[in-house]
Scaffold this active site. Structure first.
Site, PDB file in Angstrom:
ATOM      1  N   HIS A  65      10.388 -15.577  20.102  1.00  0.00           N
ATOM      2  CA  HIS A  65      11.008 -14.871  18.972  1.00  0.00           C
ATOM      3  C   HIS A  65       9.977 -14.056  18.197  1.00  0.00           C
ATOM      4  O   HIS A  65      10.294 -12.969  17.693  1.00  0.00           O
ATOM      5  CB  HIS A  65      11.686 -15.860  18.017  1.00  0.00           C
ATOM      6  CG  HIS A  65      13.021 -16.330  18.469  1.00  0.00           C
ATOM      7  ND1 HIS A  65      14.095 -15.480  18.659  1.00  0.00           N
ATOM      8  CD2 HIS A  65      13.476 -17.574  18.762  1.00  0.00           C
ATOM      9  CE1 HIS A  65      15.155 -16.171  19.046  1.00  0.00           C
ATOM     10  NE2 HIS A  65      14.794 -17.454  19.123  1.00  0.00           N
ATOM     11  N   HIS A 106      10.060 -21.135  23.407  1.00  0.00           N
ATOM     12  CA  HIS A 106      11.257 -20.430  22.942  1.00  0.00           C
ATOM     13  C   HIS A 106      10.999 -19.780  21.578  1.00  0.00           C
ATOM     14  O   HIS A 106      11.279 -18.591  21.378  1.00  0.00           O
ATOM     15  CB  HIS A 106      12.417 -21.431  22.859  1.00  0.00           C
ATOM     16  CG  HIS A 106      13.711 -20.834  22.420  1.00  0.00           C
ATOM     17  ND1 HIS A 106      14.764 -20.655  23.285  1.00  0.00           N
ATOM     18  CD2 HIS A 106      14.132 -20.399  21.214  1.00  0.00           C
ATOM     19  CE1 HIS A 106      15.779 -20.116  22.616  1.00  0.00           C
ATOM     20  NE2 HIS A 106      15.423 -19.950  21.350  1.00  0.00           N
ATOM     21  N   GLU A 107      10.467 -20.551  20.636  1.00  0.00           N
ATOM     22  CA  GLU A 107      10.230 -20.028  19.291  1.00  0.00           C
ATOM     23  C   GLU A 107       9.127 -18.972  19.292  1.00  0.00           C
ATOM     24  O   GLU A 107       9.226 -17.970  18.580  1.00  0.00           O
ATOM     25  CB  GLU A 107       9.904 -21.162  18.316  1.00  0.00           C
ATOM     26  CG  GLU A 107      11.008 -22.177  18.145  1.00  0.00           C
ATOM     27  CD  GLU A 107      12.376 -21.582  17.853  1.00  0.00           C
ATOM     28  OE1 GLU A 107      12.468 -20.558  17.138  1.00  0.00           O
ATOM     29  OE2 GLU A 107      13.380 -22.135  18.344  1.00  0.00           O
ATOM     30  N   GLY A 151      14.533 -25.652  16.502  1.00  0.00           N
ATOM     31  CA  GLY A 151      13.510 -24.693  16.126  1.00  0.00           C
ATOM     32  C   GLY A 151      14.163 -23.481  15.491  1.00  0.00           C
ATOM     33  O   GLY A 151      15.341 -23.201  15.714  1.00  0.00           O
ATOM     34  N   GLN A 153      14.523 -14.860  13.062  1.00  0.00           N
ATOM     35  CA  GLN A 153      15.912 -15.294  13.158  1.00  0.00           C
ATOM     36  C   GLN A 153      16.611 -15.328  11.801  1.00  0.00           C
ATOM     37  O   GLN A 153      17.829 -15.285  11.739  1.00  0.00           O
ATOM     38  CB  GLN A 153      16.009 -16.666  13.820  1.00  0.00           C
ATOM     39  CG  GLN A 153      15.656 -16.633  15.295  1.00  0.00           C
ATOM     40  CD  GLN A 153      15.815 -17.991  15.909  1.00  0.00           C
ATOM     41  OE1 GLN A 153      14.910 -18.814  15.840  1.00  0.00           O
ATOM     42  NE2 GLN A 153      16.987 -18.239  16.478  1.00  0.00           N
ATOM     43  N   CYS A 160      20.345 -20.853  21.932  1.00  0.00           N
ATOM     44  CA  CYS A 160      19.616 -20.151  20.888  1.00  0.00           C
ATOM     45  C   CYS A 160      20.544 -19.902  19.711  1.00  0.00           C
ATOM     46  O   CYS A 160      21.679 -19.463  19.900  1.00  0.00           O
ATOM     47  CB  CYS A 160      19.078 -18.828  21.418  1.00  0.00           C
ATOM     48  SG  CYS A 160      18.130 -17.881  20.202  1.00  0.00           S
ATOM     49  N   LEU A 161      20.056 -20.169  18.521  1.00  0.00           N
ATOM     50  CA  LEU A 161      20.859 -19.953  17.323  1.00  0.00           C
ATOM     51  C   LEU A 161      21.143 -18.476  17.091  1.00  0.00           C
ATOM     52  O   LEU A 161      22.063 -18.134  16.352  1.00  0.00           O
ATOM     53  CB  LEU A 161      20.159 -20.565  16.109  1.00  0.00           C
ATOM     54  CG  LEU A 161      19.953 -22.081  16.172  1.00  0.00           C
ATOM     55  CD1 LEU A 161      19.156 -22.559  14.966  1.00  0.00           C
ATOM     56  CD2 LEU A 161      21.272 -22.817  16.290  1.00  0.00           C
TER      57      LEU A 161
END
Length: 188
Positions: A145, A141-142, A46, A51, A99-100
């Site tokens: 953000h 999670h997304e 994702g 991000q 997480c990226l």
């Protein structure tokens, strides 16, 4: 299409609620295509607009479950409804996330087991997905953000201290840091 730089924890765009998408146009379609390319290059499951430095309420996702069913799409201006989270501590073996925007690290986090995602696609059509397990976790999670939260903002205090120490050691926690999948020596 292009692989975009992924912002690292500390960049203000990651810690500020995103604005609704107003218009679905070719510029947005190009952004979404670039986000898919970036997510796949990372690799991740994702990636949210903030991000990649875009403070808009959208995310892309790509996940294949244990039955080889592929889920791949974009969620524009999503709403998310989740089941209550357990009061039990997260299981480090089955409930750890990465997480990226906090690359190379994983910490346990309790999430709601099930979720309903309501969003708009790139054609402006509304859709709904009811899911559980990892896809529900990905959506949560997304979605976080989009509200200016990273998963490390939600982890238990003990793990939070470890995450804060890692952030200091790596020099994160300040504006302007990013990494580019395929170019930078960062392991998500």
């Amino acid at each position: 299409m292009a692989v975009l730089p992924i912002r690292i924890s500390g960049d203000p765009v990651l810690h500020t609620p995103a604005a609704p998408v107003q218009t679905i146009d070719d510029e947005l379609r190009t952004l979404v295509a670039d986000m898919f390319e970036t997510m796949d290059a990372a690799p991740g499951v994702g990636l949210a607009g903030p991000q990649v430095g875009v403070p808009l309420r959208l995310f892309v996702y790509g996940y294949t479950d244990d039955d080889d069913v592929e889920y791949r799409g974009v969620a524009i201006n999503p709403e998310l409804f989740i089941t209550p989270t357990s009061v039990e501590p997260a299981d480090p073996d089955t409930e750890s996330e990465g997480c990226l925007s906090f690359p190379g690290e994983r910490f346990p986090l309790v999430r709601g087991e099930s979720a309903i995602l309501r969003a708009t696609d790139l054609d402006g059509e509304p859709y709904e997905i009811q899911t559980s397990g990892w896809l529900a976790r990905i959506f949560q999670h997304e979605f976080d953000h989009l509200d200016g939260l990273l998963y490390v903002d939600r982890i238990d205090r003990v793990y939070g201290k470890v995450a804060a120490k890692i952030e200091r050691k790596k020099g994160w926690g300040v504006p302007g840091l990013a990494w580019v999948p395929g170019q930078d020596d960062v392991e998500p």
